[in-house]
Design a protein around this motif. Structure first.
Motif, PDB file in Angstrom:
ATOM      1  N   ILE A   1       0.908  -1.244   0.357  1.00  0.00           N
ATOM      2  CA  ILE A   1      -0.156  -0.176  -0.223  1.00  0.00           C
ATOM      3  C   ILE A   1       1.371   0.933  -0.098  1.00  0.00           C
ATOM      4  CG2 ILE A   1      -1.813   1.253   1.181  1.00  0.00           C
ATOM      5  CD1 ILE A   1      -2.602  -1.455   0.149  1.00  0.00           C
ATOM      6  N   ASN A   2       1.799   1.154   0.573  1.00  0.00           N
ATOM      7  CA  ASN A   2       3.176   2.171   1.378  1.00  0.00           C
ATOM      8  C   ASN A   2       4.449   1.601   1.286  1.00  0.00           C
ATOM      9  OD1 ASN A   2       2.527   2.151   3.622  1.00  0.00           O
ATOM     10  ND2 ASN A   2       1.176   3.991   3.702  1.00  0.00           N
ATOM     11  N   ASP A   3       5.229   2.646   1.832  1.00  0.00           N
ATOM     12  CA  ASP A   3       6.476   1.870   2.516  1.00  0.00           C
ATOM     13  C   ASP A   3       6.474   1.211   3.241  1.00  0.00           C
ATOM     14  OD1 ASP A   3       8.062   2.597  -0.252  1.00  0.00           O
ATOM     15  OD2 ASP A   3       8.100   4.754   0.936  1.00  0.00           O
ATOM     16  N   ASN A   4       5.534   1.496   4.362  1.00  0.00           N
ATOM     17  CA  ASN A   4       5.302   1.101   5.521  1.00  0.00           C
ATOM     18  C   ASN A   4       3.890  -0.663   5.293  1.00  0.00           C
ATOM     19  OD1 ASN A   4       7.120   2.716   6.240  1.00  0.00           O
ATOM     20  ND2 ASN A   4       5.625   4.252   6.997  1.00  0.00           N
ATOM     21  N   LEU A   5       2.899  -0.201   5.154  1.00  0.00           N
ATOM     22  CA  LEU A   5       1.949  -1.166   4.632  1.00  0.00           C
ATOM     23  C   LEU A   5       1.706  -1.765   3.289  1.00  0.00           C
ATOM     24  CD1 LEU A   5      -0.532  -1.104   6.210  1.00  0.00           C
ATOM     25  CD2 LEU A   5      -1.961  -0.231   5.031  1.00  0.00           C
TER      26      LEU A   5
ATOM     27  N   ASP B   1      21.007   0.054  16.689  1.00  0.00           N
ATOM     28  CA  ASP B   1      22.048  -0.220  15.531  1.00  0.00           C
ATOM     29  C   ASP B   1      22.166  -2.101  15.801  1.00  0.00           C
ATOM     30  OD1 ASP B   1      22.392   2.095  14.417  1.00  0.00           O
ATOM     31  OD2 ASP B   1      23.222   2.774  15.938  1.00  0.00           O
ATOM     32  N   GLY B   2      20.982  -2.815  15.543  1.00  0.00           N
ATOM     33  CA  GLY B   2      21.228  -3.900  15.675  1.00  0.00           C
ATOM     34  C   GLY B   2      22.065  -4.980  17.438  1.00  0.00           C
ATOM     35  N   LYS B   3      22.323  -3.782  18.048  1.00  0.00           N
ATOM     36  CA  LYS B   3      22.926  -4.696  19.446  1.00  0.00           C
ATOM     37  C   LYS B   3      21.073  -5.048  20.170  1.00  0.00           C
ATOM     38  CE  LYS B   3      26.597  -0.550  20.128  1.00  0.00           C
ATOM     39  NZ  LYS B   3      26.277  -0.100  18.932  1.00  0.00           N
ATOM     40  N   VAL B   4      20.036  -4.943  20.116  1.00  0.00           N
ATOM     41  CA  VAL B   4      19.281  -5.821  20.404  1.00  0.00           C
ATOM     42  C   VAL B   4      17.665  -5.884  19.284  1.00  0.00           C
ATOM     43  CG1 VAL B   4      16.918  -5.285  21.943  1.00  0.00           C
ATOM     44  CG2 VAL B   4      19.220  -3.638  22.443  1.00  0.00           C
ATOM     45  N   VAL B   5      17.453  -7.265  19.782  1.00  0.00           N
ATOM     46  CA  VAL B   5      16.333  -7.698  18.929  1.00  0.00           C
ATOM     47  C   VAL B   5      15.629  -7.971  19.374  1.00  0.00           C
ATOM     48  CG1 VAL B   5      15.779  -9.821  17.020  1.00  0.00           C
ATOM     49  CG2 VAL B   5      18.370  -7.943  17.423  1.00  0.00           C
ATOM     50  N   ALA B   6      14.250  -8.255  19.376  1.00  0.00           N
ATOM     51  CA  ALA B   6      13.283  -8.274  20.542  1.00  0.00           C
ATOM     52  C   ALA B   6      12.291  -8.913  19.438  1.00  0.00           C
ATOM     53  CB  ALA B   6      13.123  -7.477  21.619  1.00  0.00           C
ATOM     54  N   ASN B   7      11.659 -10.279  19.683  1.00  0.00           N
ATOM     55  CA  ASN B   7      10.552 -10.464  18.990  1.00  0.00           C
ATOM     56  C   ASN B   7       9.429 -10.662  20.002  1.00  0.00           C
ATOM     57  OD1 ASN B   7      11.939 -10.063  16.851  1.00  0.00           O
ATOM     58  ND2 ASN B   7      12.900 -11.694  16.061  1.00  0.00           N
ATOM     59  N   VAL B   8       8.509 -10.619  19.329  1.00  0.00           N
ATOM     60  CA  VAL B   8       7.283 -11.533  20.285  1.00  0.00           C
ATOM     61  C   VAL B   8       5.627 -12.074  19.264  1.00  0.00           C
ATOM     62  CG1 VAL B   8       6.162  -9.405  20.904  1.00  0.00           C
ATOM     63  CG2 VAL B   8       5.801 -11.475  22.419  1.00  0.00           C
ATOM     64  N   SER B   9       4.982 -13.077  19.406  1.00  0.00           N
ATOM     65  CA  SER B   9       4.409 -13.231  19.362  1.00  0.00           C
ATOM     66  C   SER B   9       3.113 -14.084  19.744  1.00  0.00           C
ATOM     67  CB  SER B   9       3.919 -14.558  17.710  1.00  0.00           C
ATOM     68  OG  SER B   9       4.767 -15.362  18.425  1.00  0.00           O
ATOM     69  N   ALA B  10       1.918 -13.972  19.518  1.00  0.00           N
ATOM     70  CA  ALA B  10       0.755 -14.736  20.538  1.00  0.00           C
ATOM     71  C   ALA B  10       0.038 -15.144  19.187  1.00  0.00           C
ATOM     72  CB  ALA B  10       0.182 -13.834  21.342  1.00  0.00           C
ATOM     73  N   TYR B  11      -0.603 -16.960  19.596  1.00  0.00           N
ATOM     74  CA  TYR B  11      -1.302 -17.661  18.899  1.00  0.00           C
ATOM     75  C   TYR B  11      -2.271 -18.368  19.229  1.00  0.00           C
ATOM     76  CZ  TYR B  11       1.241 -21.599  20.940  1.00  0.00           C
ATOM     77  OH  TYR B  11       1.835 -22.126  21.762  1.00  0.00           O
ATOM     78  N   ASP B  12      -3.483 -18.056  18.439  1.00  0.00           N
ATOM     79  CA  ASP B  12      -4.526 -19.136  18.663  1.00  0.00           C
ATOM     80  C   ASP B  12      -4.803 -20.328  17.533  1.00  0.00           C
ATOM     81  OD1 ASP B  12      -7.023 -20.591  19.305  1.00  0.00           O
ATOM     82  OD2 ASP B  12      -7.761 -18.865  19.986  1.00  0.00           O
ATOM     83  N   THR B  13      -4.138 -21.886  17.903  1.00  0.00           N
ATOM     84  CA  THR B  13      -4.480 -22.552  17.039  1.00  0.00           C
ATOM     85  C   THR B  13      -5.171 -23.790  16.951  1.00  0.00           C
ATOM     86  OG1 THR B  13      -1.890 -22.142  16.181  1.00  0.00           O
ATOM     87  CG2 THR B  13      -2.883 -24.075  15.645  1.00  0.00           C
TER      88      THR B  13
ATOM     89  N   ALA C   1       8.129   1.839  12.471  1.00  0.00           N
ATOM     90  CA  ALA C   1       9.557   2.582  13.227  1.00  0.00           C
ATOM     91  C   ALA C   1       9.894   2.151  12.702  1.00  0.00           C
ATOM     92  CB  ALA C   1       9.488   2.443  14.207  1.00  0.00           C
ATOM     93  N   PRO C   2      11.478   3.069  11.845  1.00  0.00           N
ATOM     94  CA  PRO C   2      11.969   1.959  10.946  1.00  0.00           C
ATOM     95  C   PRO C   2      12.750   0.373  12.018  1.00  0.00           C
ATOM     96  CG  PRO C   2      12.962   4.253  11.001  1.00  0.00           C
ATOM     97  CD  PRO C   2      12.081   4.052  12.389  1.00  0.00           C
ATOM     98  N   ARG C   3      12.719  -0.872  11.158  1.00  0.00           N
ATOM     99  CA  ARG C   3      12.964  -2.011  11.580  1.00  0.00           C
ATOM    100  C   ARG C   3      12.584  -2.136  12.414  1.00  0.00           C
ATOM    101  NH1 ARG C   3      19.890  -2.792  11.800  1.00  0.00           N
ATOM    102  NH2 ARG C   3      19.121  -4.259  11.185  1.00  0.00           N
ATOM    103  N   VAL C   4      11.260  -1.980  13.242  1.00  0.00           N
ATOM    104  CA  VAL C   4       9.886  -2.316  14.333  1.00  0.00           C
ATOM    105  C   VAL C   4       9.118  -2.514  13.062  1.00  0.00           C
ATOM    106  CG1 VAL C   4       8.666  -1.923  16.065  1.00  0.00           C
ATOM    107  CG2 VAL C   4      11.047  -0.891  15.681  1.00  0.00           C
ATOM    108  N   MET C   5       8.136  -3.779  13.350  1.00  0.00           N
ATOM    109  CA  MET C   5       7.089  -4.663  12.987  1.00  0.00           C
ATOM    110  C   MET C   5       6.787  -5.338  12.932  1.00  0.00           C
ATOM    111  SD  MET C   5       6.601  -7.530  10.629  1.00  0.00           S
ATOM    112  CE  MET C   5       8.052  -9.390  10.059  1.00  0.00           C
ATOM    113  N   VAL C   6       4.925  -4.704  12.522  1.00  0.00           N
ATOM    114  CA  VAL C   6       4.150  -5.363  13.796  1.00  0.00           C
ATOM    115  C   VAL C   6       3.300  -6.771  12.633  1.00  0.00           C
ATOM    116  CG1 VAL C   6       4.043  -4.325  15.667  1.00  0.00           C
ATOM    117  CG2 VAL C   6       2.704  -3.805  13.570  1.00  0.00           C
ATOM    118  N   TYR C   7       2.456  -7.425  12.715  1.00  0.00           N
ATOM    119  CA  TYR C   7       2.152  -8.353  11.800  1.00  0.00           C
ATOM    120  C   TYR C   7       0.271  -8.825  12.846  1.00  0.00           C
ATOM    121  CZ  TYR C   7       4.151 -12.791  13.443  1.00  0.00           C
ATOM    122  OH  TYR C   7       5.059 -13.568  14.249  1.00  0.00           O
ATOM    123  N   ALA C   8      -0.042  -8.983  11.497  1.00  0.00           N
ATOM    124  CA  ALA C   8      -1.574  -9.939  12.225  1.00  0.00           C
ATOM    125  C   ALA C   8      -1.804 -11.003  10.737  1.00  0.00           C
ATOM    126  CB  ALA C   8      -2.445  -8.903  12.530  1.00  0.00           C
ATOM    127  N   THR C   9      -1.884 -12.518  11.075  1.00  0.00           N
ATOM    128  CA  THR C   9      -2.164 -13.754  10.583  1.00  0.00           C
ATOM    129  C   THR C   9      -3.218 -14.544  10.492  1.00  0.00           C
ATOM    130  OG1 THR C   9       0.191 -12.867   9.589  1.00  0.00           O
ATOM    131  CG2 THR C   9      -1.055 -15.933   9.387  1.00  0.00           C
TER     132      THR C   9
END
Length: 743
Positions: free
Chosen positions: A424-428, A532-544, A482-490
């Motif tokens: 849709i654009n550079d972010n979406l 600058d890559g010193k911290v990488v943090a990921n989290v996800s929540a699911y219902d399968t 934000a730069p290098r911060v992404m959220v998603y829903a699937t």
């Protein structure tokens, strides 16, 4: 397959950590200019059939590098399980199974397709014995949680594991590593050579040989079970005649021979406290253990059609295997007395598969991007079962007999699939995927009394066929906040084809087949790379949620397995990982998961040990937690390194991995059927030259010597004169010395 040429395969794919552990070092004379190489946050994966940065992929996944696997001598999927949350590998006699988020296909029915499928360099390998060779000389392993039906497609209702082997290099290089295991009293030697042959042709040849004793002392044979002999060979050739075309072909050969088993006896009336010795003589069917010989070949071609890329992946897989099971004959609490009463079995298998995939990739950087393709595979599978009984007292007289059965299956599967991304654009971004799969299977089963006064199991036969189609869609919305911060829903769906009961004596037409299982998944997640890559943090929540879950449950009262479809089960949870690269000399990664897994509805289920008044005809396990699922899993990896002189450096890596308690017997017996929570500690300490041309290392695995079991079941009377629990003991503490060099 003569014994000195056959070799072991303890199954397998997968697991991993969200980050790569760097090699770090500090120069003693000039700490401002360390020799260390910095961490590269651009971990490239191919989870969506094109190269992407891991942090840009809207999937809950883990990645482990081939170097990490090599550092801790990980030779199979079981070895890496402890480093990834919400991944479990059930240990059995040569038929290990991968579970993700609590879902997998039980090992008891050999003909099950797997709910978590393994892919090796893009080739589907749905049976553990197809893939002995992949776990050496790797580039990486990708573990994808949740249904992956749209792009991977073939039986990925619970997830997928993608193994990517190392390829030819642009410059000549090679390595040789030798390891001696003090506890297993044996060697593990591996190496490779790689480089260009001509301006357009390059190659890589990798080899591994293992010869080690086991970790359980067999008092009957004065032998440490299971003794392992293994040979693995992989050759890869890449041809690049132009910028518009390349072709890579790989051929893997694996041969392994395991003598001895991993079962020990234990009382049924107390908690698991496994011994590290056993008593088991050679059965009439031969030495206990398993022999597997396998071949896997692939050819991958990429053709540039303007800005588009057409990819063809052709695969062939073959294996010939035989598993012989006996069960420890030690009588619990008897001071070492033994009984001759026994049951034993053997499972010779033969399998071959051909597959072909064609797909086209659009260029990236446009408003609309897509992937589309077709897939086909054909396979033949034959399974023999030899079921032997040597019972001293069956109704007042001795019984000795053997019942044999044979199962044959032919299967054809084809599918069409596609995925489109609307920027849709550079972010979406909106991502939609769809796959249709059609499967045809034909099978037959027949058993007979080979010898004995009469059959103590029903003699029967069955014939069946299946023709079915499954549609697996998915939809994802992805937004860069934000730069290098992404959220998603699937939202996604997956499926696994129906099949047949392959090795349950008494099977007839009406009980021969079972329905496909289907899954759906809701998931939200965040992926971030900060400072600058010193911290990488990921989290996800699911219902399968799974519908028509395929199960195979042992019923001690009948000494047989109940195979079919459970109604439904749901797993809900959270998965998270945090990596901190605090300096060029120290980094730490922590990952963990919580899951709540329960049956929604399971009518007609086998009775659990806790159900005192239970009628199997009306029993329903709604609200019960399935076996083999821990509520909590996690690991912490810490790495430090520094220079100890102008020429030498020191690296140390520790991994603490564990999980909370879980039932590992089908009947969920609260005494012998519970594996209590544990934490296992692995440690590697290495000295090398500054340029990594050579190294020596000490590697310790399970240093606190946690005695854990992968599964358990009750061996009842009259199969044995003294009822006992059979526990599948996992590897105990072992320490190795390693030396290697590169050129």
């Amino acid at each position: 397959m003569k014994s000195h040429n056959r070799i072991l395969f303890t199954s397998a794919a997968i697991a991993a950590l969200v980050s790569a552990t760097p090699v770090v070092a500090q120069t003693a004379e000039d700490s401002a200019a360390p020799a260390a190489k910095q961490w590269d946050s651009e971990i490239v994966v191919t989870a969506q059939k094109r190269e992407q940065n891991l942090q840009d992929v809207p999937i809950s996944m883990e990645v482990v590098s081939g170097q990490k696997l090599a550092d801790f001598n990980a030779g199979d999927i079981k070895s890496v399980m402890n480093y990834a949350p919400n991944v479990f590998v059930q240990s059995t006699a040569g038929n290990d199974v991968i579970y993700i988020r609590g879902f997998g296909s039980p090992p008891a029915n050999f003909a099950f397709d797997q709910s978590v499928s393994l892919y090796v360099d893009g080739v589907y390998a749905g049976r553990s014995r197809q893939a002995q060779a992949p776990f050496f000389d790797l580039e990486r392993v990708e573990v994808l949680r949740g249904p992956q039906g749209a792009l991977f497609g073939k039986n990925t209702a619970a997830g997928a594991v993608s193994v990517v082997s190392a390829g030819p290099t642009d410059a000549p290089e090679g390595a040789l590593t030798a390891l001696y295991n003090f506890d297993h009293k044996g060697i593990d030697i591996s190496g490779y050579v790689s480089g260009p042959i001509t301006d357009t042709l390059s190659a890589r040849l990798a080899y591994k040989v293992v010869k080690q004793d086991g970790y359980i002392y067999n008092r009957a044979t004065d032998h440490d079970d299971p003794e392992t002999k293994q040979q693995l060979l992989r050759g890869t050739v890449k041809w690049e005649p132009s910028d518009n075309f390349d072709f890579t072909t790989k051929l893997e050969y694996a041969n392994r021979d395991v003598v001895g088993g991993i079962t020990v006896s234990s009382p049924t009336g107390s908690a698991q406290d496994p011994n590290t010795d056993r008593f088991l003589e050679r059965s009439p069917l031969g030495d206990e253990g398993n022999q597997v010989e396998s071949i896997m070949a692939s050819g991958t071609a990429n053709i540039a059609l303007g800005d588009y890329t057409l990819t063809s992946i052709t695969g062939y897989s073959w294996f010939n295997a035989k598993i012989v099971n006996g069960f420890d004959q030690t009588i619990p609490n008897s001071g070492g007395a033994v009984t001759n009463n026994s049951v034993y079995n053997a499972f010779p298998e033969r399998f071959d598969q051909f597959s072909q995939e064609l797909r086209i990739l659009s260029p990236t950087g446009r408003t609309f991007e897509f992937i589309a393709g077709v897939y086909y595979d054909h396979s033949n599978y034959q399974l023999d079962q030899l079921q032997g009984f040597d019972i001293l007292d069956l109704g007042g007289f001795p019984y000795f007999g053997l019942i044999n059965s044979r199962f044959n299956q032919k299967a054809d599967s084809y599918s069409v699939f596609g995925q489109g991304t609307l920027n849709i654009n550079d972010n979406l971004r909106f991502i939609g995927s769809l796959r249709y799969t059609h499967t045809d299977k034909e099978a037959d089963f027949a058993s007979r009394l080979e010898y004995g006064p009469f059959p103590i199991r029903p003699i029967s036969s069955a014939v069946g066929s299946i023709s079915e189609g499954n549609l697996d869609p998915s939809a994802t919305i992805q937004y860069d906040i934000a730069p290098r911060v992404m959220v998603y829903a699937t939202y996604g769906r997956g499926s696994k084809s129906g099949g047949f009961v392959s090795n349950s004596l008494g099977t007839v037409d009406s009980t021969f087949s079972f329905e496909p299982e289907k899954s759906r998944n809701y998931e939200i997640g965040l992926k971030s790379t900060l400072f600058d890559g010193k911290v990488v943090a990921n989290v996800s929540a699911y219902d399968t949620k799974f519908k028509d879950l395929q199960v195979s449950v042992y019923q001690p009262s009948k000494s047989s397995y109940l195979t079919g479809n459970a109604a439904s089960a749901t797993s809900k949870g959270i998965e998270a990982a945090l990596s901190l690269f605090l300096s060029p000399y120290f980094d730490i990664t922590a990952s963990g998961a919580y899951q709540d897994l329960k049956y929604n509805d399971y009518p007609g289920a086998a009775c659990l040990a806790s159900q005192v008044a239970c009628d199997p005809l009306t029993n329903n396990l709604a609200g019960f937690r399935p076996a083999l699922a821990s509520k909590f899993t996690g690991s912490v990896t810490a790495h430090a390194g520094f220079d100890i002189s102008n020429d030498l450096k020191f690296d140390i890596t520790g991994i603490a991995a564990g999980r909370s308690k879980y039932f590992n017997s089908d009947d969920q017996d609260p005494r012998f059927g519970v594996q209590k929570g544990y934490v296992k500690l692995d440690l590697r300490a290495q000295i090398s030259d500054i340029e990594d041309r050579w190294h020596i290392a000490l590697v310790g695995k399970n240093l606190t010597n946690q005695l854990t079991t992968g599964s358990a079941f009750r061996l009842p009377f009259p199969i044995t004169a003294h009822e006992r629990a059979i526990l599948y003991l996992e590897p105990t503490r072992n320490i190795s010395f390693e030396a290697g060099f590169k050129f």
